[in-house]
Design a protein around this motif. Structure first.
Motif, PDB file in Angstrom:
ATOM      1  N   ASP A   1       8.682 -39.160  10.044  1.00  0.00           N
ATOM      2  CA  ASP A   1       9.526 -39.816   9.206  1.00  0.00           C
ATOM      3  C   ASP A   1      10.745 -40.161   9.491  1.00  0.00           C
ATOM      4  O   ASP A   1      11.175 -39.398  10.490  1.00  0.00           O
ATOM      5  N   TYR A   2      11.539 -41.036   8.791  1.00  0.00           N
ATOM      6  CA  TYR A   2      13.028 -41.497   8.986  1.00  0.00           C
ATOM      7  C   TYR A   2      14.028 -40.234   9.017  1.00  0.00           C
ATOM      8  O   TYR A   2      14.632 -39.990   9.879  1.00  0.00           O
ATOM      9  N   PRO A   3      13.773 -39.456   8.043  1.00  0.00           N
ATOM     10  CA  PRO A   3      14.709 -38.105   7.790  1.00  0.00           C
ATOM     11  C   PRO A   3      14.500 -37.244   9.356  1.00  0.00           C
ATOM     12  O   PRO A   3      15.640 -36.943   9.701  1.00  0.00           O
ATOM     13  N   ALA A   4      13.402 -37.043   9.620  1.00  0.00           N
ATOM     14  CA  ALA A   4      13.014 -36.163  10.723  1.00  0.00           C
ATOM     15  C   ALA A   4      13.656 -36.838  12.084  1.00  0.00           C
ATOM     16  O   ALA A   4      14.163 -36.195  12.986  1.00  0.00           O
ATOM     17  N   TRP A   5      13.391 -38.158  12.198  1.00  0.00           N
ATOM     18  CA  TRP A   5      14.006 -38.847  13.255  1.00  0.00           C
ATOM     19  C   TRP A   5      15.542 -38.959  13.455  1.00  0.00           C
ATOM     20  O   TRP A   5      16.125 -38.521  14.359  1.00  0.00           O
ATOM     21  N   MET A   6      16.217 -38.916  12.162  1.00  0.00           N
ATOM     22  CA  MET A   6      17.748 -39.025  12.149  1.00  0.00           C
ATOM     23  C   MET A   6      18.006 -37.594  12.535  1.00  0.00           C
ATOM     24  O   MET A   6      19.054 -37.400  13.145  1.00  0.00           O
TER      25      MET A   6
END
Length: 406
Positions: free
Chosen positions: A108-113
């Motif tokens: 997911d995007y928050p984990a990537w961020m």
């Protein structure tokens, strides 16, 4: 002088904050990495491509407010990146990031961020931020995330107030690769990805005997030496797809080192910062490259540096152009290209020498978007033809360049 007013505590549930140098605060919900970062606030109008935006080196020292409200809904993967790391400081979005819904998503995007060390803030009225930038120009802000909602607001405000801004900053040296790389790999294909893509490190050649020289590149075709001022990977993929071999060199490579690679042409990449500051060392080199009479092609910062090298001027824009929906008119035949843009500086039309022809203009504000030299095989554009917003409106530029080298 009276002491500034006390800074308020975070509202209940707020884990992210945007702090302006004048003390204005915008609260939200943080995601991604915790911490704080200071830079220039700008907005991007693209509806897709948030990973590409965050990893574009041209966004170094900037915080992105995405005007499209739903960011992160297709998750993140290892392919949709333009560099080895994220370069934008962080992002601001309207809606909370939902669970990813896309077959290509690997996280997911928050984990990537968080993995890339970048701060996100959700739950912000990005329309209001966009209007603020349009009204006041891009402000300096600090973006901060604390899962416990604890912020030293006085320190953050001081950080914002003391940051000098992008004018006068040479950031190309910070984001440029440090070694020569022979590039391979073309465009993405469903089920294959970027098959065969690899950067092959090689030592920077020294001027001298023939035994020290190298043709560089991978594959066949005309050999492009690309100067990396903060390049996007998809530019090199498009050069390869157009039939070129590509060798990428650092921003500080010398004329002798570049010529030792035996190029058939030169490419000037995009990148961050003030082109006039980067021009201190880039412009003398570009003048030498032009004197060889070999073809030369520049994109974005490369466009601005070419203009400076031939006697033009650049200036900071009031709000800049950033998005994937910018119409550009080609003056030769009136054709309109839908383009992707990311720049806060622009070439000034006034003062361009007589041997420079303007080739493209923005249909948003009539600013310069392209030029070519009448007495050299050299041209450049302000926009990003590799970003495929049209989607193929501007691919002809790569074919034009490779055709020149043939």
């Amino acid at each position: 002088m009276a002491d500034p007013k006390p800074m308020p505590a975070a509202p209940d549930g707020a884990t992210g904050v945007i702090v302006f140098g004048d003390g204005r605060l915008v609260w939200g919900r943080g995601f991604g990495a915790e911490g704080s970062a200071v830079g220039e606030l700008c907005f991007n109008t693209a509806m897709t491509g948030y990973q590409e935006v965050m990893t574009d080196p041209s966004y170094a020292r900037q915080v992105i407010a995405f005007t499209f409200p739903h960011i992160g809904n297709v998750g993140a993967n290892d392919e949709d990146v333009e560099a080895d790391e994220a370069h934008a400081l962080g992002c601001i979005v309207r809606e909370a990031v939902t669970s990813p819904s896309n077959f290509r998503s690997s996280q997911d995007y928050p984990a990537w961020m968080a993995a890339t060390g970048r701060i996100g803030i959700a739950g912000v009225d990005t329309r209001a931020l966009t209007r603020l930038v349009r009204r006041e120009g891009p402000p300096t802000v600090v973006i901060a995330h604390s899962a416990r909602g604890e912020f030293d607001l006085a320190r953050l405000r001081a950080m914002a107030a003391e940051w000098p801004g992008l004018e006068g900053m040479d950031l190309a040296k910070e984001v440029s690769r440090r070694q020569v790389e022979a590039w391979s790999g073309g465009k993405w294909e469903l089920g294959l990805g970027y098959a065969g893509e690899q950067a092959h490190p090689r030592p920077l050649p020294q001027a001298g005997g023939e035994e020290e020289r190298s043709d560089g590149g991978v594959g066949t075709g005309p050999h492009v030496v690309a100067i990396d001022y903060g390049s996007k990977r998809n530019i090199f993929r498009n050069l390869v797809a157009a039939g070129a071999r590509v060798t990428v060199v650092p921003a500080t490579a010398s004329f002798e080192e570049i010529m030792a690679l035996r190029p058939d042409g030169f490419f000037l990449s995009n990148g961050p910062g003030d082109p006039a500051a980067t021009g201190d060392y880039a412009v003398p080199l570009i003048k030498q490259l032009l004197a060889t009479q070999l073809p030369l092609f520049g994109i974005c910062l490369g466009h601005q540096l070419l203009a400076l090298a031939v006697g033009g001027r650049t200036a900071k824009m009031f709000q800049g152009h950033r998005g994937a929906n910018h119409p550009v008119k080609r003056l030769a035949d009136g054709r309109v290209e839908i383009t992707s843009m990311n720049h806060g500086f622009a070439v000034e039309r006034e003062g361009l020498p007589a041997n420079v022809r303007e080739t493209h203009v923005s249909l948003f504000d009539d600013s310069n978007c392209g030029l070519e030299l009448a007495d050299r095989r050299a041209f450049s554009v302000q926009y990003h033809p590799e970003a495929s917003p049209g989607p193929q409106d501007s691919f002809y530029l790569f074919e034009k360049f490779v055709g020149m080298m043939r």
